[in-house]
Design a protein around this motif. Structure first.
Motif, PDB file in Angstrom:
ATOM      1  N   SER A  73       0.235  -5.747  -6.277  1.00 54.55           N
ATOM      2  CA  SER A  73       0.801  -4.658  -5.760  1.00 54.55           C
ATOM      3  C   SER A  73       0.007  -3.505  -5.350  1.00 54.55           C
ATOM      4  O   SER A  73       0.162  -3.077  -4.079  1.00 54.55           O
ATOM      5  CB  SER A  73       1.969  -4.126  -6.558  1.00 54.55           C
ATOM      6  OG  SER A  73       2.766  -5.226  -6.918  1.00 54.55           O
ATOM      7  N   ILE A  74      -0.719  -3.185  -6.172  1.00 55.81           N
ATOM      8  CA  ILE A  74      -1.783  -1.943  -5.862  1.00 55.81           C
ATOM      9  C   ILE A  74      -2.647  -2.443  -4.717  1.00 55.81           C
ATOM     10  O   ILE A  74      -2.825  -1.612  -3.751  1.00 55.81           O
ATOM     11  CB  ILE A  74      -2.620  -1.504  -6.846  1.00 55.81           C
ATOM     12  CG1 ILE A  74      -1.614  -0.879  -8.141  1.00 55.81           C
ATOM     13  CG2 ILE A  74      -3.746  -0.458  -6.524  1.00 55.81           C
ATOM     14  CD1 ILE A  74      -2.377  -0.449  -9.412  1.00 55.81           C
ATOM     15  N   ASN A  96      -0.616  -2.433  -1.281  1.00 59.37           N
ATOM     16  CA  ASN A  96      -0.507  -1.297  -0.992  1.00 59.37           C
ATOM     17  C   ASN A  96      -1.810  -0.537  -0.114  1.00 59.37           C
ATOM     18  O   ASN A  96      -1.767  -0.031   1.094  1.00 59.37           O
ATOM     19  CB  ASN A  96      -0.028   0.009  -2.038  1.00 59.37           C
ATOM     20  CG  ASN A  96       0.915  -0.284  -2.670  1.00 59.37           C
ATOM     21  OD1 ASN A  96       1.926  -0.830  -1.706  1.00 59.37           O
ATOM     22  ND2 ASN A  96       1.521   0.079  -3.678  1.00 59.37           N
ATOM     23  N   TRP A  97      -3.028  -0.818  -0.627  1.00 62.56           N
ATOM     24  CA  TRP A  97      -4.253   0.063  -0.207  1.00 62.56           C
ATOM     25  C   TRP A  97      -4.574  -1.176   1.020  1.00 62.56           C
ATOM     26  O   TRP A  97      -5.346  -0.614   2.027  1.00 62.56           O
ATOM     27  CB  TRP A  97      -5.311  -0.065  -1.271  1.00 62.56           C
ATOM     28  CG  TRP A  97      -5.608   0.943  -2.027  1.00 62.56           C
ATOM     29  CD1 TRP A  97      -4.657   1.150  -3.256  1.00 62.56           C
ATOM     30  CD2 TRP A  97      -5.647   2.632  -1.644  1.00 62.56           C
ATOM     31  NE1 TRP A  97      -4.766   2.378  -3.651  1.00 62.56           N
ATOM     32  CE2 TRP A  97      -5.198   3.336  -2.696  1.00 62.56           C
ATOM     33  CE3 TRP A  97      -6.081   2.945  -0.378  1.00 62.56           C
ATOM     34  CZ2 TRP A  97      -5.439   4.508  -2.826  1.00 62.56           C
ATOM     35  CZ3 TRP A  97      -6.331   4.466  -0.453  1.00 62.56           C
ATOM     36  CH2 TRP A  97      -6.073   5.128  -1.537  1.00 62.56           C
ATOM     37  N   PHE A 156      -2.577  -0.248   4.090  1.00 60.34           N
ATOM     38  CA  PHE A 156      -2.784   1.395   4.463  1.00 60.34           C
ATOM     39  C   PHE A 156      -4.113   1.194   5.263  1.00 60.34           C
ATOM     40  O   PHE A 156      -4.089   2.001   6.302  1.00 60.34           O
ATOM     41  CB  PHE A 156      -3.054   2.246   3.204  1.00 60.34           C
ATOM     42  CG  PHE A 156      -3.465   3.685   3.624  1.00 60.34           C
ATOM     43  CD1 PHE A 156      -2.617   4.559   4.067  1.00 60.34           C
ATOM     44  CD2 PHE A 156      -4.720   3.664   3.514  1.00 60.34           C
ATOM     45  CE1 PHE A 156      -3.140   5.845   4.389  1.00 60.34           C
ATOM     46  CE2 PHE A 156      -5.247   5.058   3.533  1.00 60.34           C
ATOM     47  CZ  PHE A 156      -4.350   6.018   4.270  1.00 60.34           C
TER      48      PHE A 156
END
Length: 288
Positions: free
Chosen positions: A174-175, A178-179, A182
């Motif tokens: 998940s992390i 996200n990155w 982005f």
């Protein structure tokens, strides 16, 4: 594309020792690769129609049709790339091969803007008849577009999947996502503004050259991280199974249907083979 999500039975998720490959050490390589490749690809795609009209004297409707075909190829090729990655080569090979093809295509586009003999003469202001590009000039242009389009599509989502496969837990994935998104959107915004500004106000050669440089940098960064990646072996694609069923149905179209119930079953329940209630009928049968 095969996404290796972890579960309680995953030995890597339960051990205190980190895996030999994958993990956060691969994070900067994947993110940097994605950012560079997207920067290089969006930079030429988003301004393609203007380039063909201004530099190749292509009619607006024809330029729009070419742009639509390029867009369609970029959206279709991820499906082909996913099948090849899942069934034959794996994500790593598909990504670097696709990135290399994209680089070759972007270099060809850069050459068409930098070498005057690879594009028609500039249309004079107010002129109703503009020089049309030769077959050779169009061949170089279309070759560059084809290589870039299929290269972009081939690595587009395969890179996303390979990045997720580097992590053992859902929280880590998940992390990562996200990155990843982005950085992707940041690259797209940069390409849509800074690179497009260079192409429109400085020179097309410099703008496309920046796209080629970004793509080359992304490919180099990706290859530099090869010894850290966790490689998931190809396990086959569901599309391959669908094709096999279609081929088998054609080859066996003349086979006589058995009338015995024991030749047909739904599956196994508690180790016991469960037979169907009745043999197949001719309803919904398709005869070739």
């Amino acid at each position: 594309m095969e996404l290796d999500t972890s579960n309680p039975a995953n030995p890597e998720a339960q051990t205190d020792h980190p895996p030999k490959h994958g993990g956060w050490i691969t994070f900067p390589f994947i993110i940097a690769t994605s950012a560079c490749l997207l920067l290089g690809n969006v930079g030429w795609v988003i301004n393609l129609t203007v380039y063909m009209i201004e530099e190749f004297n292509v009619k607006r409707i024809d330029a729009a049709q070419v742009f639509n075909m390029v867009n369609g190829s970029i959206n279709l090729s991820p499906l082909i790339g996913a099948i090849i990655a899942d069934s034959f080569l794996g994500c790593f090979s598909v990504i670097w091969i696709s990135s290399f093809l994209s680089l070759l295509g972007t270099i060809l586009l850069t050459l068409t803007s930098a070498i005057s003999s690879l594009r028609p003469q500039t249309c004079e202001t107010g002129s109703t008849t503009c020089p049309t590009p030769s077959k050779f000039q169009l061949a170089i242009l279309y070759a560059g577009l084809a290589l870039s389009s299929f290269g972009v599509g081939g690595m587009r989502y395969t890179l996303t999947t390979m990045g997720a496969n580097q992590f053992a837990t859902t929280k880590q994935q998940s992390i990562y996502f996200n990155w990843y998104f982005f950085s992707s959107y940041a690259s797209a915004i940069t390409a849509s503004t800074a690179i497009v500004y260079v192409e429109d106000n400085v020179s097309w050669a410099l703008g496309f050259g920046l796209c080629a440089g970004a793509t080359a940098l992304g490919l180099v960064i990706f290859l530099l991280g090869s010894r850290f990646y966790r490689h998931v072996k190809p396990e086959g694609s569901p599309f391959t199974s669908l094709v096999q069923v279609f081929v088998a149905s054609i080859r066996k179209r003349k086979v006589q249907i058995s009338l015995k119930n024991e030749d047909y079953y739904r599956g196994h329940v508690n180790g016991i083979q469960e037979e169907v209630a009745a043999t197949p009928t001719r309803s919904f049968r398709y005869d070739f």
